[in-house]
Design a protein around this motif. Sequence first.
Motif, short mmCIF file in Angstrom:
data_model
loop_
_atom_site.label_atom_id
_atom_site.label_comp_id
_atom_site.label_asym_id
_atom_site.label_seq_id
_atom_site.Cartn_x
_atom_site.Cartn_y
_atom_site.Cartn_z
N SER A 87 19.06 8.33 15.47
CA SER A 87 18.30 7.75 16.57
C SER A 87 17.17 6.85 16.07
O SER A 87 16.71 5.98 16.79
CB SER A 87 17.73 8.86 17.46
OG SER A 87 16.88 9.71 16.70
N ASP A 88 16.69 7.10 14.85
CA ASP A 88 15.60 6.29 14.33
C ASP A 88 16.08 5.15 13.44
O ASP A 88 15.33 4.62 12.64
CB ASP A 88 14.60 7.17 13.57
CG ASP A 88 15.24 7.85 12.36
OD1 ASP A 88 14.48 8.37 11.53
OD2 ASP A 88 16.49 7.83 12.26
N ALA A 89 17.36 4.78 13.54
CA ALA A 89 17.87 3.65 12.74
C ALA A 89 17.23 2.34 13.16
O ALA A 89 17.12 1.42 12.38
CB ALA A 89 19.39 3.56 12.86
N LEU A 90 16.79 2.25 14.42
CA LEU A 90 16.14 1.04 14.93
C LEU A 90 14.69 1.35 15.25
O LEU A 90 14.38 2.34 15.93
CB LEU A 90 16.84 0.54 16.20
CG LEU A 90 16.15 -0.63 16.90
CD1 LEU A 90 16.18 -1.86 16.02
CD2 LEU A 90 16.80 -0.92 18.24
N ILE A 91 13.79 0.51 14.75
CA ILE A 91 12.36 0.64 15.02
C ILE A 91 11.90 -0.66 15.67
O ILE A 91 12.08 -1.74 15.09
CB ILE A 91 11.56 0.89 13.74
CG1 ILE A 91 12.05 2.17 13.06
CG2 ILE A 91 10.07 0.95 14.03
CD1 ILE A 91 11.44 2.39 11.68
N ASN A 122 1.70 6.17 11.35
CA ASN A 122 2.89 6.61 12.07
C ASN A 122 4.14 5.89 11.58
O ASN A 122 5.21 6.49 11.41
CB ASN A 122 2.71 6.39 13.57
CG ASN A 122 1.62 7.28 14.15
OD1 ASN A 122 1.25 8.30 13.56
ND2 ASN A 122 1.06 6.88 15.29
N LEU A 123 4.03 4.57 11.38
CA LEU A 123 5.17 3.78 10.93
C LEU A 123 5.60 4.21 9.53
O LEU A 123 6.80 4.33 9.23
CB LEU A 123 4.84 2.29 10.96
CG LEU A 123 5.96 1.34 10.52
CD1 LEU A 123 7.21 1.54 11.38
CD2 LEU A 123 5.49 -0.11 10.60
N THR A 124 4.64 4.47 8.66
CA THR A 124 4.95 4.90 7.29
C THR A 124 5.68 6.24 7.29
O THR A 124 6.67 6.44 6.58
CB THR A 124 3.66 5.01 6.47
OG1 THR A 124 3.00 3.74 6.45
CG2 THR A 124 3.96 5.42 5.03
N LYS A 125 5.21 7.18 8.13
CA LYS A 125 5.87 8.49 8.21
C LYS A 125 7.30 8.34 8.70
O LYS A 125 8.23 9.00 8.21
CB LYS A 125 5.09 9.41 9.14
CG LYS A 125 3.77 9.91 8.56
CD LYS A 125 3.10 10.86 9.53
CE LYS A 125 1.82 11.43 8.92
NZ LYS A 125 1.13 12.36 9.86
N GLU A 158 0.81 -1.21 0.00
CA GLU A 158 0.00 0.00 0.00
C GLU A 158 0.85 1.27 0.00
O GLU A 158 0.48 2.26 -0.62
CB GLU A 158 -0.93 0.00 1.22
CG GLU A 158 -1.99 -1.11 1.16
CD GLU A 158 -2.99 -1.01 2.31
OE1 GLU A 158 -2.96 0.02 3.03
OE2 GLU A 158 -3.79 -1.94 2.47
N SER A 159 1.99 1.24 0.69
CA SER A 159 2.80 2.45 0.80
C SER A 159 4.00 2.46 -0.12
O SER A 159 4.67 3.48 -0.27
CB SER A 159 3.28 2.63 2.26
OG SER A 159 2.17 2.71 3.14
N GLY A 160 4.33 1.32 -0.72
CA GLY A 160 5.42 1.29 -1.68
C GLY A 160 6.80 1.37 -1.07
O GLY A 160 7.76 1.76 -1.73
N ILE A 161 6.92 1.05 0.22
CA ILE A 161 8.22 1.11 0.91
C ILE A 161 8.81 -0.29 0.92
O ILE A 161 8.19 -1.24 1.38
CB ILE A 161 8.04 1.64 2.35
CG1 ILE A 161 7.47 3.07 2.32
CG2 ILE A 161 9.37 1.59 3.10
CD1 ILE A 161 7.10 3.61 3.68
N SER A 162 10.04 -0.42 0.43
CA SER A 162 10.64 -1.75 0.28
C SER A 162 11.22 -2.24 1.60
O SER A 162 11.92 -1.52 2.30
CB SER A 162 11.74 -1.73 -0.78
OG SER A 162 12.77 -0.84 -0.40
N LEU A 163 10.91 -3.49 1.94
CA LEU A 163 11.42 -4.15 3.14
C LEU A 163 12.23 -5.38 2.75
O LEU A 163 11.95 -6.01 1.73
CB LEU A 163 10.26 -4.56 4.06
CG LEU A 163 9.33 -3.43 4.55
CD1 LEU A 163 8.21 -4.01 5.38
CD2 LEU A 163 10.10 -2.38 5.34
#
Length: 702
Positions: A648-652, A693-696, A586-591
């Motif tokens: 700081s946001d390298a780890l989720i 929130n995760l997508t942002k 849906e968001s097109g973000i590659s994992l």
Amino acid sequence: MLKSSFLIILLLVLPVFVFVARTSSCPKSCTCSKKGGSASCRGALLRFVPVFPSYITKLYFSGNLLEIINASTFRNLEGLKLVYISLGQNGITDITADVFSNFRFLLRMDLSRNPKLTPAIAADAIAHINCLDFKQIILNRMIWSNEPTDLYIALSRFNIEKLEILENNFENLNMTLLSENLVQLKELRIGYGIISIIQPGFFQKLEILDLHYNRIQITKDFFGNETTCYFPKLVKLNLMANSIANINNLFWCLENLNFLRLNGNPILGVLNYTFLKLPSLEFLYMSNLGFRFNRIDNRAFQSITLKRLLFANNHFIFKYNIMFHFNETEIFRHSPKIDYLDLSGNEFPSIHVLEKMLSSLRSLSHLNMDNCQLITLPENLFLKLPNLSHVSFKDNRISSWNGHGVFGNQSSVRTIILTGNALSTINETLFPRNAFKHLSILSLGNNPFACTCSNVWFHNWIQTEKIIFENYPELFHCKTPPEKDGGMLKDAIPTHFECSNTDKELFTAVVTSLSLSGIVFVIIFSLIFKLRWYIRYWLFLYRVKKKGFSLISNGETDYKFEAYVIYCDNDLQWIRKKLLEKIENESGISLCIRDRDFEVGKVYVENIIEKMTASRRIILVISHDMVKSDWCLFESRIAQEKCLNMESDALISLMVEDVSEENISSSLRAFVNSASLSKFPTKEYDEGQFWLNLTKLLRNQT
């Protein structure tokens, strides 16, 4: 006066000599069979047709030199009641129109492999056959570039039942014209060509349709429309090696179809109810479908009539994951009458999957599992399949199994093929003798046998029941010890006396050494087990240093993946249905998902390092199973290297289950505490905000 009398006598006697020659002799370059009424002059390179005995009704005259056929060519066949003639590969360039007019009993003709003969000339000659019962014409390897429509029209005056035109070069097939002119046609074979365009036709009596090795893409309307089925009597359909990729909703209205061959088509998968509308289907061939085949739905093979299924060499991995779709308990549950199954050339990572797949096939009698990378035999399989009589596990990696667990106390199996495996020692543990009262063929050749005392029992069994061992002794060779490598098993096995003396001498030494070794082993193993993850981590750091991998990067980098996901196998369903669906689809973000994106054949740790390096962030999916997984903890340690000195946001961290802190190891707890922790909502209406929130965050949006 005397001369005139001699001529009269000669004229009277000559027919007698001709009659005697025809009834008793066969031409020198040919062979004749009075019982079959046939004569064969194949490959004799004759330039004429000789005289044959009067009982000849079938003439095989291929491979000769009849370039031009006219009225005089078959003069010596007058008086014969020929029902079949083969004139293939004669280099024929021309046939006069009335050359077959005297063949008043001819039923079948073969003009194959005469590429210089045009369709028009062939059609004109065939049209003058003087037998209205003429039924079959074969025109293979004519290399015609245009469809022989003139031939269809020429054959319309006969009740043609079989037409065979293999290995030609025309792209169009007008089945409308064919069906209109050959209304009695029962068998049509047009294979090994380049046909890609077909105009459908209505064949009221066609029973066999063979279109193999073309370029055909069959569509649903090929078999009929809403009111008419174009092949109401079709029994056999061969579509092998064409360009058919989708067979969903393709086969319908073929109520008499018994045999279907789909081998060698680029089919992507088999969906539910694909063959359900074929109420007479018994034989289904679906082998060699290519590497793109990856889906088998639960009711894909549903059929109450299917008896034989060949699903070989499809490279399908019977392990449910993102790449391959199937259900181990449902795949054959709805095919109760299958008695012959070939799954060779596929892969079974777990032997338990195979047992679950086959347990519902109570009618199964033949099972082929060649080249499936098996390392053992499935237990309880023979107990659950009481009619299983023939099994083949050729060319696998099988080295041992539990004989009682596999075969039980008594098995119905008659043939077992285990050639080309990794069997070195054969003993009663593998083959409990009381379980094989019906065994008649046991094939064990081309295995790396140990010609040592360990195989004395096996050697004695062979001597007792030599008749059941297929290809013995020629395929039974030694692999060990090295000095006997390549020798014949029958000559290299030690005697019972030699083995008895050796056992006594070795016993004391073995007991002593094993005792000491056991103590040392226990101590070493205890230390290794206690420090196992520190050891793996040190090895990892050593490999990183040696191979020059760099996990820490403060500069700008082109990342292949936005995030590398650490998860345990039991959370794969959540990953696939929730995370991938919302973030990737849906968001097109590659994992990066290891079950999908890791390279096959590469060392697992190297896969982890390379994929993390190619990912901007780390997503840690925390669950009860994850915190207990040694592999997940190992991945987390490697991830710590990547996250050092980064943003700081390298780890989720995503907590999909409530896991208390006391259940999380101190090292993992410290790692998780370095990032904000997001809990997956328990209420469905809160999920939307969670994914937003995760997508942002992944897109660096605030």
